[in-house]
Design a protein around this motif. Structure first.
Motif, mmCIF file in Angstrom:
data_model
loop_
_atom_site.group_PDB
_atom_site.id
_atom_site.type_symbol
_atom_site.label_atom_id
_atom_site.label_comp_id
_atom_site.label_asym_id
_atom_site.label_seq_id
_atom_site.Cartn_x
_atom_site.Cartn_y
_atom_site.Cartn_z
ATOM 1 N N UNK A 5 8.602 19.392 31.121
ATOM 2 C CA UNK A 5 9.963 19.819 30.801
ATOM 3 C C UNK A 5 10.673 18.660 30.119
ATOM 4 N N UNK A 6 11.274 18.941 28.989
ATOM 5 C CA UNK A 6 11.857 17.879 28.161
ATOM 6 C C UNK A 6 13.367 17.871 28.323
ATOM 7 N N UNK A 7 13.891 16.715 28.728
ATOM 8 C CA UNK A 7 15.323 16.550 28.969
ATOM 9 C C UNK A 7 16.020 16.234 27.640
ATOM 10 N N UNK A 8 17.045 17.025 27.317
ATOM 11 C CA UNK A 8 17.733 16.893 26.028
ATOM 12 C C UNK A 8 19.017 16.064 26.102
ATOM 13 N N UNK A 24 21.439 18.659 15.782
ATOM 14 C CA UNK A 24 21.806 19.967 16.322
ATOM 15 C C UNK A 24 20.969 20.251 17.565
ATOM 16 N N UNK A 25 21.632 20.308 18.697
ATOM 17 C CA UNK A 25 20.887 20.388 19.954
ATOM 18 C C UNK A 25 20.184 21.724 20.135
ATOM 19 N N UNK A 26 20.725 22.790 19.560
ATOM 20 C CA UNK A 26 20.044 24.075 19.646
ATOM 21 C C UNK A 26 18.739 24.066 18.863
ATOM 22 N N UNK A 27 18.777 23.443 17.678
ATOM 23 C CA UNK A 27 17.557 23.358 16.883
ATOM 24 C C UNK A 27 16.514 22.496 17.580
ATOM 25 N N UNK A 29 16.212 22.138 20.826
ATOM 26 C CA UNK A 29 15.690 22.953 21.926
ATOM 27 C C UNK A 29 14.633 23.933 21.432
ATOM 28 N N UNK A 30 14.896 24.536 20.291
ATOM 29 C CA UNK A 30 13.922 25.454 19.696
ATOM 30 C C UNK A 30 12.658 24.711 19.300
ATOM 31 N N UNK A 31 12.832 23.552 18.677
ATOM 32 C CA UNK A 31 11.687 22.799 18.163
ATOM 33 C C UNK A 31 10.802 22.250 19.271
ATOM 34 N N UNK A 32 11.399 21.712 20.341
ATOM 35 C CA UNK A 32 10.543 21.128 21.385
ATOM 36 C C UNK A 32 9.700 22.215 22.058
ATOM 37 N N UNK A 33 10.214 23.423 22.139
ATOM 38 C CA UNK A 33 9.391 24.516 22.661
ATOM 39 C C UNK A 33 8.280 24.865 21.676
ATOM 40 N N UNK A 34 8.615 24.901 20.383
ATOM 41 C CA UNK A 34 7.618 25.195 19.353
ATOM 42 C C UNK A 34 6.531 24.117 19.319
ATOM 43 N N UNK A 35 6.917 22.860 19.623
ATOM 44 C CA UNK A 35 5.979 21.746 19.581
ATOM 45 C C UNK A 35 5.142 21.619 20.857
ATOM 46 N N UNK A 36 5.345 22.512 21.811
ATOM 47 C CA UNK A 36 4.497 22.509 23.003
ATOM 48 C C UNK A 36 5.200 22.230 24.311
ATOM 49 N N UNK A 59 22.388 26.714 24.822
ATOM 50 C CA UNK A 59 20.956 26.428 24.956
ATOM 51 C C UNK A 59 20.243 27.539 25.705
ATOM 52 N N UNK A 60 20.901 28.098 26.717
ATOM 53 C CA UNK A 60 20.250 29.144 27.510
ATOM 54 C C UNK A 60 19.861 30.341 26.654
ATOM 55 N N UNK A 61 20.550 30.530 25.537
ATOM 56 C CA UNK A 61 20.278 31.700 24.688
ATOM 57 C C UNK A 61 19.015 31.536 23.845
#
Length: 241
Positions: A5-8, A24-27, A29-36, A59-61
């Motif tokens: 789990x990655x802390x932002x 952009x913290x939303x981007x 959040x999206x990217x770290x999930x995409x990166x694994x 972020x929850x969205x």
């Protein structure tokens, strides 16, 4: 198998240093999930000095994996997490003046308080974790609160490992074993990095989740975010059969 789990928080700190929305913290959040990344951790503090309460809703969205929200269970925090209903809430006994979380709960002293808070969370289907120092005697009291997990504060381990203090892992092993005996799962976090993470996982292979922020973001300055996340995943999985 431990999840990463990655802390932002540090991303939000960098953004807030200049105002605006870069990075952009939303981007991210999206990217770290995409990166694994297998989860996202955020810790909104009362002064909102990094993650803001609005960030939490935003972020929850975009979470497709798991969202872990850390924090001290003041009224404002409890309203937030009961609104958002993340996968997990990690209760941390932060005081207002700390730079970062630096100690866990004493569940002997705070058992009644934690029990009430945890019941509210579990009534809403939220998995709960208690931030705990590596002390086996605390675990039975943590279990009596109804919490699902403990999160081992690994600051002491990280400092000991850096100076090759051989026994630094022993209290963690004992505390983790006690957690298993009390039917609790184990998370871990604070000052974990690419140098020490494999050793921790090797010694406590049944850790369910590691939460890493400051070191991972710092290492990403040199290695890039995707490469850093993949490096952590390799280090975490290396000891698996």
């Amino acid at each position: 198998m431990a999840k990463l789990s990655i802390n932002l928080n540090k991303i939000a700190t960098l953004r807030n240093a200049r105002g605006g929305d870069v990075p952009n913290i939303l981007q991210v959040a999206i990217d770290v999930q995409k990166f694994g990344g297998e989860g996202i951790t955020i810790h909104p503090r009362p002064d909102e000095r990094h993650i803001t309460y609005k960030d939490v809703y935003d972020i929850s969205s975009v979470i497709k994996t798991e969202l872990n929200i850390e924090g001290r269970p003041i009224d404002k925090f409890m309203k937030l997490v009961l609104d958002v209903k993340p996968s997990q809430v990690t209760l941390v006994p932060d005081s207002d003046n700390v730079i970062t979380s630096n100690s866990g709960w004493n569940p002997i002293v705070h058992k009644n308080f934690l029990t009430k808070i945890i019941k509210k969370l579990k009534d809403h289907g939220i998995r709960t974790s208690i931030f705990l120092d590596p002390n086996p005697k605390f675990v039975p009291y943590a279990a009596k609160t109804g919490a699902d997990r403990i999160e081992l504060y690994t600051g002491f381990f990280s400092k000991g490992y850096a100076i090759k203090e051989c026994g630094c892992i022993n209290p963690y092993i004992k505390t983790a074993n006690q957690a298993i005996k009390n039917c609790m799962q184990i998370n871990a976090g604070h000052d974990l990095n690419l140098d020490n993470i494999s050793f921790l996982i090797k010694k406590i292979p049944f850790i369910a989740e590691v939460s890493i922020g400051h070191s991972l973001i710092s290492e990403a300055l040199y290695m890039g975010l995707e490469n850093t996340i993949q490096s952590y995943l390799k280090k975490i999985k290396i000891n698996l059969p």
